[in-house]
Design an enzyme around this catalytic site. Structure first.
Site, short mmCIF file in Angstrom:
data_model
loop_
_atom_site.label_atom_id
_atom_site.label_comp_id
_atom_site.label_asym_id
_atom_site.label_seq_id
_atom_site.Cartn_x
_atom_site.Cartn_y
_atom_site.Cartn_z
N GLU A 60 0.79 -1.06 -0.01
CA GLU A 60 0.09 -0.06 -0.15
C GLU A 60 0.98 1.40 0.34
OE1 GLU A 60 -0.71 -2.80 1.91
OE2 GLU A 60 -2.67 -3.40 0.79
N HIS A 127 -12.28 -5.70 7.43
CA HIS A 127 -12.74 -5.42 6.13
C HIS A 127 -14.25 -4.98 6.27
CE1 HIS A 127 -9.96 -9.00 5.59
NE2 HIS A 127 -9.99 -8.40 4.05
#
Lengths: 324, 429
Positions: A60, A127
């Protein structure tokens, strides 16, 4: 025009922007061959090739860092977080590198960082997050969180054309659950403008993303009881549309804020302060809020349902507020 | 003397190194006079690194300095006044007082990306610069620096891995100055040569004497050329020594005296002066000419900085967002049609040939048969050799046969080809 989902609207926006401007490139994990974990980028690779649709390593920091670098050469990268929860891994690149670039040395970062966010799909603690407030607290960023297919497409286009780093939150609960007809051809929705989804005179319910739908649901129930709630969808969290917020509070004199983010440090607190500063004398009751609990997002369905706000909770809070 | 540098270039290297040193010397004095707002991060003893590496870049190339790379900014065309004003937080500084030290840049002319204090973050950023440059057909190289300490960050790995995966034209210089603040390199990494890390990314690496500016330049030039030819990225480790503390406040008492003593004998400027004299590239008159020029420039710019105003308080509110103040337009050096459908949808060149199957190395196979698992496999040469064997590497994209760099390479080969007369063998004395 056929009805399309929010996911399809996002995909259309990406396609159309990449077709319009060769400076728009996309990068992220599994966005090419696989088409993205939620298929938001499906078909991009076949049409635009590997130079413009870049499957990256699971990095990321490298994704956002590279996007910053690309934007310095005049590209308009659209970086995807596979789940927005993973944005924590590149917090430094977003808040220290991208956000401060224009202020520190006059270098704009025309980057979009988009990804699926939000709960209600039993994704568990990693999530389902709504991490928008970390970034709303960061000057230099713009934070967008749409609730409809029409807005998603128009706002994503605006985000791509914006000269600043824009965080574009896509509520994954809404991806395939809402459908609407959207106009053909190019249109944009301006960043920084809220919208009144339902007019009312008794109280204002402020919300955004999935909770905007919950607020509308609650308003329909309240209407049957004779309480006319005005529902406002913020759409952009940074910069906030103070005018619309204050205008509505001055009209209804009561404010209920609903968000799916956790309670402490959620945007309700900031809005409450704005209203106290700008419309205190118009208030006829306390500023109320319905939010998620101050816990991580739990996994098991009964736990998550308890954790999340819903129409029932909003109706209950609105009834209390309406009594003032 | 085995270098393609001209006499002028040799003298320019000296000019920049000495300018770098004298500029920082003045910064130290200004710091003691309380005229510097923040810290001063000395690169004393490391001037050859900043100058030698950045001197290998062309005007179109991009760099992002670290805190001890003021020299690279001078090479890229920034003036001492920019550095004085930055340190003194003046309105006339490149950031108008918004940030200090070497934290400034220039997107349009000098192609410098401003660093941030968090180490390693520039590596993925410059990988992105390199990728974008290739995408736009600019044939540029991107370069940045990282210390021995900063090489332990996650961003270092993520950035270099992405750059290597993308075969980006990117040069990363590990400036091993032995100390990360007070922590010696031996407590930060378990390996002697940080360049060994290149093997993990399958990229070329070099180790250079960081106090020999010509050696640093040569290695950097070779790295830049390799990158431009599509064989990047390249990792260069330079061995040098930080001759001061982390910043002005730090007396560096943790450094053994003998260590300073040794490195004093390796001073890059003294060594280079001797080199210039030995090879008759200058005379005392030329040296004093350059030194006088440096003094004059520094006098002028220091005066400018000291007389400059501080920023008006309310300017603190300005510039958080770009509200139409910048026009963003990429500098396309290839036809846009190449990246638009249908040309953009051409099949990619990536290939995995062996289905990722396990290949049993001979050495390991032998040790398994013998039932001895602790046998050290023969030390393989670092990736340097392996990578070079594969040449010419095919760049996955961005450098097709029509690319300018390919054409230039071909021409270069044609020029080199004509057989020259062999020089007469010298008689043994």
């Amino acid at each position: 025009m056929p009805e399309i989902t929010m996911l399809e609207a996002i995909r259309e926006a990406l396609f159309e922007e990449m077709e319009r401007d060769p400076a728009v490139v996309a990068l992220g994990e599994d966005i090419g061959v696989y088409g993205g974990a939620f298929k938001a980028t499906e078909g991009l690779l076949a049409k635009f090739g590997r130079e413009r649709v870049i499957d990256t390593p699971i990095s990321e920091t490298a994704i956002v860092g590279a996007a910053c670098g690309m934007s310095y050469l005049g590209l308009r990268p659209v970086a995807e977080m596979q789940f927005i929860d993973f944005i924590a891994c590149c917090f430094n690149q977003v808040t220290n590198f991208a956000a401060k670039s224009h202020y520190r040395w006059g270098a704009p970062v025309p980057m979009v960082l988009r990804g699926p966010s939000g709960g209600g799909v039993h994704g568990g603690p990693f999530h389902s997050a709504n991490p928008e407030m970390y970034f709303v607290h960061t000057p230099g960023l713009k934070v967008v969180y749409p609730s409809t297919a029409y807005d998603a497409k128009g706002l994503l286009k605006s985000a791509i054309r914006d000269n600043n780093p824009v965080l574009f939150f896509e509520h994954k609960f809404l991806y395939r659950r809402i459908k609407e007809e959207i106009p053909a051809g190019d249109y944009t929705v301006p960043i920084g403008k809220a919208i009144v989804r339902r007019e009312g005179r008794d109280l204002t319910i402020l919300s955004y993303a999935a909770m905007a739908h919950v607020a509308l649901e609650a308003a329909a129930v309240l209407a049957k009881e004779g309480i006319q709630a005005e529902v406002i969808d913020l759409r952009t969290l940074l910069p906030l549309d103070r005018e619309t917020i204050l205008g509505s509070v001055k009209k209804t004199n009561k404010l209920l804020i609903v968000h799916e983010d956790t309670r402490t440090g959620g945007i309700a607190g900031e809005i409450a302060a704005i209203v106290c500063e700008g419309a205190f004398e118009h208030l006829d009751g306390p500023i109320a809020r319905v939010t998620a609990l101050d816990t991580p997002v739990p996994y098991s369905p009964p736990l998550e349902e308890h954790f999340l706000p819903n129409a029932e909770k909003v109706v209950a809070a609105a009834r209390e507020l309406a009594k003032y | 003397m085995n270098t393609k540098l001209t006499r002028e270039q040799h003298l320019e290297l000296y000019y920049f190194m000495q300018l770098n040193r004298q500029l920082e010397d003045r910064l130290v004095k200004l710091f003691r006079q309380n005229k510097i707002v923040g810290g001063v991060y000395s690169s004393l003893g490391q001037e050859a690194v900043s100058i030698g590496t950045s001197y290998a870049l062309e005007k179109r190339d991009w760099l992002a300095p670290m805190i001890r790379n003021i020299g690279t900014l001078l090479v890229k065309g920034f003036k001492p006044r920019d550095i004085f004003t930055q340190h003194m937080a003046k309105y006339t500084s490149p950031t108008h007082g918004k940030d200090g030290t070497s934290h400034f840049g220039d997107l349009k002319v000098r192609h410098v990306v401003s660093p941030i204090s968090m180490l390693g973050d520039l590596i993925p950023v410059m990988a992105g610069v390199a990728m974008a440059g290739r995408y736009l057909g600019q044939n540029i190289v991107a370069m940045t620096w990282i210390g021995d300490g900063g090489s332990s960050t996650g961003a270092f790995h993520e950035g270099l891995n992405l750059a290597a995966t993308q075969k980006a034209p990117f040069v990363l210089v590990i400036e091993n100055n032995q100390w990360a603040y007070s922590t010696p390199v031996s407590l930060q990494v378990p390996i002697r040569n940080l360049a060994d890390r290149a093997a993990a990314y399958g990229i070329t690496s070099r180790i250079v004497d960081g106090n020999d500016v010509v050696a640093v330049y040569e290695a950097s030039k070779a790295a830049v050329d390799e990158c431009r030819a599509g064989r990047g990225p390249v990792l260069i480790e330079v061995k040098t020594m930080r001759m001061k503390g982390h910043a002005q406040h730090d007396p560096a008492e943790y450094v053994p005296k003998e260590m300073f003593e040794y490195w004093k004998t390796q001073d890059p400027i003294a060594r280079y002066e001797a080199y210039l004299t030995k090879h008759a590239l200058w005379d005392p008159k030329k040296k004093s000419e350059i030194d006088v020029r440096i003094e004059r420039e520094l006098d002028e710019d220091q005066k400018f900085a000291e007389e400059s105003p501080m920023p008006a308080p309310e300017t603190a509110e300005q510039g958080v967002y770009c509200e139409g103040c910048h026009t963003i337009a990429a500098d396309w050096r290839r036809p846009k049609s190449e990246v638009m459908p249908p040309a953009s949808s051409v099949e990619a060149v990536w290939k995995v040939t062996d289905f990722g199957a396990f290949a049993r190395p001979a050495a390991r196979a032998a040790s398994v048969v013998a039932g001895v698992s602790s046998v050290q496999p023969a030390r393989t040469e670092p990736a340097e050799v392996e990578v070079e064997k594969q040449q010419p590497l095919r760049v996955p994209f961005g450098r097709g046969p029509k690319d300018r760099s390919v054409e230039l390479e071909r021409r270069e080969k044609l020029v080199e080809k004509p057989v020259r007369h062999k020089p007469h063998k010298r008689r043994r004395r």
